[in-house]
Design a protein around this motif. Sequence first.
Motif, PDB file in Angstrom:
ATOM      1  N   LYS A 154       0.827  -1.201   0.000  1.00 40.07           N
ATOM      2  CA  LYS A 154       0.000   0.000   0.000  1.00 40.07           C
ATOM      3  C   LYS A 154       0.865   1.254   0.000  1.00 40.07           C
ATOM      4  N   LEU A 155       1.989   1.202   0.707  1.00 39.73           N
ATOM      5  CA  LEU A 155       2.900   2.338   0.777  1.00 39.73           C
ATOM      6  C   LEU A 155       3.573   2.589  -0.569  1.00 39.73           C
ATOM      7  N   ILE A 156       4.013   1.515  -1.213  1.00 42.95           N
ATOM      8  CA  ILE A 156       4.719   1.653  -2.490  1.00 42.95           C
ATOM      9  C   ILE A 156       3.754   2.006  -3.619  1.00 42.95           C
ATOM     10  N   PHE A 157       2.579   1.362  -3.614  1.00 40.84           N
ATOM     11  CA  PHE A 157       1.607   1.570  -4.689  1.00 40.84           C
ATOM     12  C   PHE A 157       0.324   2.177  -4.131  1.00 40.84           C
ATOM     13  N   ASP A 158      -0.700   1.361  -3.910  1.00 36.79           N
ATOM     14  CA  ASP A 158      -1.956   1.842  -3.347  1.00 36.79           C
ATOM     15  C   ASP A 158      -2.704   0.657  -2.743  1.00 36.79           C
ATOM     16  N   GLU A 159      -3.882   0.944  -2.192  1.00 35.39           N
ATOM     17  CA  GLU A 159      -4.627  -0.100  -1.481  1.00 35.39           C
ATOM     18  C   GLU A 159      -5.094  -1.209  -2.418  1.00 35.39           C
ATOM     19  N   HIS A 160      -5.452  -0.847  -3.638  1.00 38.69           N
ATOM     20  CA  HIS A 160      -5.924  -1.848  -4.591  1.00 38.69           C
ATOM     21  C   HIS A 160      -4.817  -2.863  -4.893  1.00 38.69           C
ATOM     22  N   VAL A 161      -3.613  -2.376  -5.099  1.00 33.88           N
ATOM     23  CA  VAL A 161      -2.466  -3.265  -5.315  1.00 33.88           C
ATOM     24  C   VAL A 161      -2.204  -4.092  -4.060  1.00 33.88           C
ATOM     25  N   ALA A 162      -2.316  -3.466  -2.894  1.00 31.58           N
ATOM     26  CA  ALA A 162      -2.034  -4.155  -1.636  1.00 31.58           C
ATOM     27  C   ALA A 162      -2.948  -5.368  -1.440  1.00 31.58           C
ATOM     28  N   ARG A 163      -4.207  -5.230  -1.838  1.00 30.49           N
ATOM     29  CA  ARG A 163      -5.141  -6.350  -1.689  1.00 30.49           C
ATOM     30  C   ARG A 163      -4.715  -7.526  -2.566  1.00 30.49           C
ATOM     31  N   TRP A 164      -4.329  -7.214  -3.786  1.00 30.30           N
ATOM     32  CA  TRP A 164      -3.886  -8.271  -4.693  1.00 30.30           C
ATOM     33  C   TRP A 164      -2.556  -8.856  -4.236  1.00 30.30           C
ATOM     34  N   ALA A 165      -1.679  -8.029  -3.689  1.00 26.73           N
ATOM     35  CA  ALA A 165      -0.401  -8.526  -3.180  1.00 26.73           C
ATOM     36  C   ALA A 165      -0.626  -9.490  -2.013  1.00 26.73           C
ATOM     37  N   LEU A 166      -1.573  -9.155  -1.154  1.00 32.36           N
ATOM     38  CA  LEU A 166      -1.889 -10.044  -0.036  1.00 32.36           C
ATOM     39  C   LEU A 166      -2.438 -11.379  -0.540  1.00 32.36           C
ATOM     40  N   PHE A 167      -3.272 -11.325  -1.569  1.00 37.63           N
ATOM     41  CA  PHE A 167      -3.763 -12.559  -2.192  1.00 37.63           C
ATOM     42  C   PHE A 167      -2.588 -13.407  -2.683  1.00 37.63           C
ATOM     43  N   CYS A 168      -1.629 -12.780  -3.337  1.00 44.24           N
ATOM     44  CA  CYS A 168      -0.459 -13.501  -3.857  1.00 44.24           C
ATOM     45  C   CYS A 168       0.351 -14.110  -2.723  1.00 44.24           C
ATOM     46  N   GLN A 169       0.496 -13.362  -1.641  1.00 43.21           N
ATOM     47  CA  GLN A 169       1.260 -13.843  -0.483  1.00 43.21           C
ATOM     48  C   GLN A 169       0.613 -15.080   0.126  1.00 43.21           C
ATOM     49  N   LEU A 170      -0.693 -15.063   0.256  1.00 47.66           N
ATOM     50  CA  LEU A 170      -1.394 -16.171   0.890  1.00 47.66           C
ATOM     51  C   LEU A 170      -1.521 -17.382  -0.027  1.00 47.66           C
ATOM     52  N   MET A 171      -1.535 -17.155  -1.336  1.00 50.15           N
ATOM     53  CA  MET A 171      -1.723 -18.247  -2.285  1.00 50.15           C
ATOM     54  C   MET A 171      -0.415 -18.881  -2.758  1.00 50.15           C
ATOM     55  N   ASN A 172       0.692 -18.177  -2.628  1.00 53.13           N
ATOM     56  CA  ASN A 172       1.954 -18.720  -3.127  1.00 53.13           C
ATOM     57  C   ASN A 172       2.311 -20.017  -2.410  1.00 53.13           C
ATOM     58  N   TRP A 173       2.609 -21.056  -3.156  1.00 50.40           N
ATOM     59  CA  TRP A 173       2.824 -22.380  -2.572  1.00 50.40           C
ATOM     60  C   TRP A 173       4.049 -22.431  -1.660  1.00 50.40           C
ATOM     61  N   PHE A 174       5.137 -21.746  -2.043  1.00 45.68           N
ATOM     62  CA  PHE A 174       6.357 -21.844  -1.245  1.00 45.68           C
ATOM     63  C   PHE A 174       6.230 -21.053   0.047  1.00 45.68           C
ATOM     64  N   MET A 175       5.540 -19.935  -0.003  1.00 40.12           N
ATOM     65  CA  MET A 175       5.320 -19.172   1.215  1.00 40.12           C
ATOM     66  C   MET A 175       4.500 -20.008   2.203  1.00 40.12           C
ATOM     67  N   PHE A 176       3.482 -20.695   1.708  1.00 39.33           N
ATOM     68  CA  PHE A 176       2.669 -21.574   2.546  1.00 39.33           C
ATOM     69  C   PHE A 176       3.528 -22.703   3.106  1.00 39.33           C
ATOM     70  N   PHE A 177       4.400 -23.242   2.290  1.00 39.82           N
ATOM     71  CA  PHE A 177       5.224 -24.394   2.642  1.00 39.82           C
ATOM     72  C   PHE A 177       6.303 -24.051   3.665  1.00 39.82           C
ATOM     73  N   CYS A 178       6.789 -22.813   3.640  1.00 38.97           N
ATOM     74  CA  CYS A 178       7.996 -22.482   4.398  1.00 38.97           C
ATOM     75  C   CYS A 178       7.816 -21.484   5.535  1.00 38.97           C
ATOM     76  N   ILE A 179       6.914 -20.519   5.416  1.00 38.98           N
ATOM     77  CA  ILE A 179       6.918 -19.376   6.324  1.00 38.98           C
ATOM     78  C   ILE A 179       6.540 -19.732   7.759  1.00 38.98           C
ATOM     79  N   THR A 180       5.783 -20.818   7.988  1.00 35.05           N
ATOM     80  CA  THR A 180       5.436 -21.192   9.365  1.00 35.05           C
ATOM     81  C   THR A 180       6.387 -22.238   9.940  1.00 35.05           C
ATOM     82  N   ARG A 181       7.444 -22.560   9.216  1.00 30.87           N
ATOM     83  CA  ARG A 181       8.459 -23.466   9.759  1.00 30.87           C
ATOM     84  C   ARG A 181       9.414 -22.678  10.654  1.00 30.87           C
TER      85      ARG A 181
END
Length: 542
Positions: A145-172
Motif C-alpha cells: 500500500k505504501l509503495i503503490f496503493d490499497e488496490h495493489v495491496a489487496r492483490w499482493a496479499l492474495f499472492c502472499q497467501l496463495m503462493n505455494w512456497f510461502m505456505f510451505f515455508c513461512i510457518t516453519r
Amino acid sequence: MSDHGRPTPRRRQRPEEKEEEDKISSSSGKSVAAKGTPWWSEKRIWAAALAFRAANALLIQTYFNPDEHWQSLEVAHRVVFGYGHLTWEWKKGIRSYLHPLVFALLYKVLGFLRLDTPWFMAKAPRLLQSLFASIGDVYMYKLSKLIFDEHVARWALFCQLMNWFMFFCITRTLSNSLETVLTVVGLFYWLASSGSSKQLSVASRKLGLFIAALACAVRPTSAITWLYVGVLYLIRTQSRLHFLFFEVVPIGILVLAMSCLLDWWMYGSFTIVPLNFLRFNFFSSGGDYYGTHPWHWYFTQGFPSMLLTFLPYAVIGILKSKEWSISGLIAWVLGIYSVLGHKEFRFVLPVLPIALIFSGYSLSVMSKPDLLDMKRRKSRPGNKCPSRVQLAVLFLVATNVPMALYMSSIHQRGSEDVMIYLSKEAHKGKVRSILFLMPCHSTPYYSTLHHDLPMRFLDCTPSDTKGILDESDRFMIDPLGFVMSMFTNSSLPSHIVLFSSEEKQLRELLISYSFDEIKRFFHAHFKVDRDLQASVVVYALT
C-alpha cells in the motif's frame, strides 16, 4: 523517486479519479462494512492472516530442511530441558542463541503448564511461528500500500497467501522464516520515513534500522539485503556522515552488543557469531561441504520454482510499475547469493514477498479494466465468460494450492511421523534406545521425542582434512559393511530407524540380530537428491 532513493508518495488524486477508485473498491465488495467499519482495516487483515497461518502451521506435517529442528528447536530443547544435541556449528560458535531462545521461552511455558505432550511439542513451535508469519502478511500488505496503493495491496496479499512456497515455508521454525518477517517489517518502516514529517521520518527510519540490525543478528546474511538499501540511501542523501555516525553505527553497535552479550552468556565465553558465520560461509566457502549448484541456479531454477506460476505476473509487474529501486533489491540478493557455491531455496526467502508485491501489481492493473466493464457484462445476461483477472486467479489457485498441500502434508512426511510415533512409544516405556541408520539429520531429534534416552545418528561433521568421509557418507557407500562393523563394536539399540532404500540391503542382517519390523511410514513418491526414500521403517529388538 525521492532524493533518498525511496518511492515518493503518489500524486494527489483529482476528485473524478478518487470517485472512480471508490467505484472500483465498491464494486469489488470490499470497501465498507454495514456499520461503516472498513472491511480492509489492518486489524481485520491481521485476524484473518493469523487464522490462515495457524491453519497453515497445523497442515505442515512434512520435513523440509534439518535446520528447522536441529538449529532452533533442538537447541531450545537443550536450554530448557537439559538434553538435546548441539551440532558442530554450535561448537564452532557460528550460530547465535537469539533465534532458539524464542522457542526456549515457548518450551518453558509448555513445561510450566505441563503441556509438553507429543502433540504440543510437535505443533506449538510452528503455531508460534504462524503468529510471526501473520505479522509479516500484514506488513507486506502495508508495504504494498505504501509503495503503490490499497488496490495493489489487496492483490499482493492474495499472492502472499496463495503462493505455494510461502505456505510451505513461512510457518516453519527456520531462522530464514523469522528473517523474512523482519525484512518486510523493516522495509516498511524504512520506506515510510520518506512520506512523514521530519520528526516522524527520523523515528521511522531508526526503527527500520533497528529491525534490520535484529534481522542481521538472527541471520548475518540478512546484511546482504540491508547493504543494498543503505548504499542506495547514501548515494542519494546529502547527510551521509550524520546518517552513518548518528544512526547506523549507534543502532548497529547496540544490537551487536546485545547479541554478543547473549551469546557470551549462553556459550560461556566471548563469541562474535556474525564474524564466525561470515568467516565460515563466505571467506572459507565452508557451506560448499553440503553441495554446490551452478552460479545461475537462483535465476533459472531456485527463485522461479518458489514463485511458480506467479513468475510471469511478477515480471510483468516489475516492467509495468517501473519501481526499479525495489525490484533491484531482488536482483541484488539473487546475484550476491549466486556467487556462493552452496545454494538453497530458503536463503532467498526474504525477497519472495517483494516479488509477490509485483505480482499483485500486475493483477491489479489487469483487474481495473474488468471492473470498469462490469456494467457492460451485466447488461448481457447470456455472456457468462469469466474476465481476464478471474481466469488469472483460477489459474494461480489451481496451480499453487495443490502444490502447497502436497508439499506440506504428503511429501517427506515419514521423518516427522516416525518421531511422533517414537515419542508416544517412549512415553509408554517401550523404547530404551534408538539408532538412526540414515543420512545425518534426516529426522527431528530430542525436541520431538522429548524423552531423555540414548539416541545415535550418523555423524556428518565436516572434517578439517579433505578427502576423509564422514559416517553418513561411509554408510551410504556400504550400508551392510558399515552396520556389521557397528554391531560388532557397540551394544545393540532397542529400536532402529532407516529408509526403505537402505532396508533392502540390511533386512537379513537385522533379522539375524533379532530385529523385527514394527512400523512403516510413507515418506515420498519421488527422490529428492538420493535414491527414492519411499518409506521410513522402524525395527525393534525382540
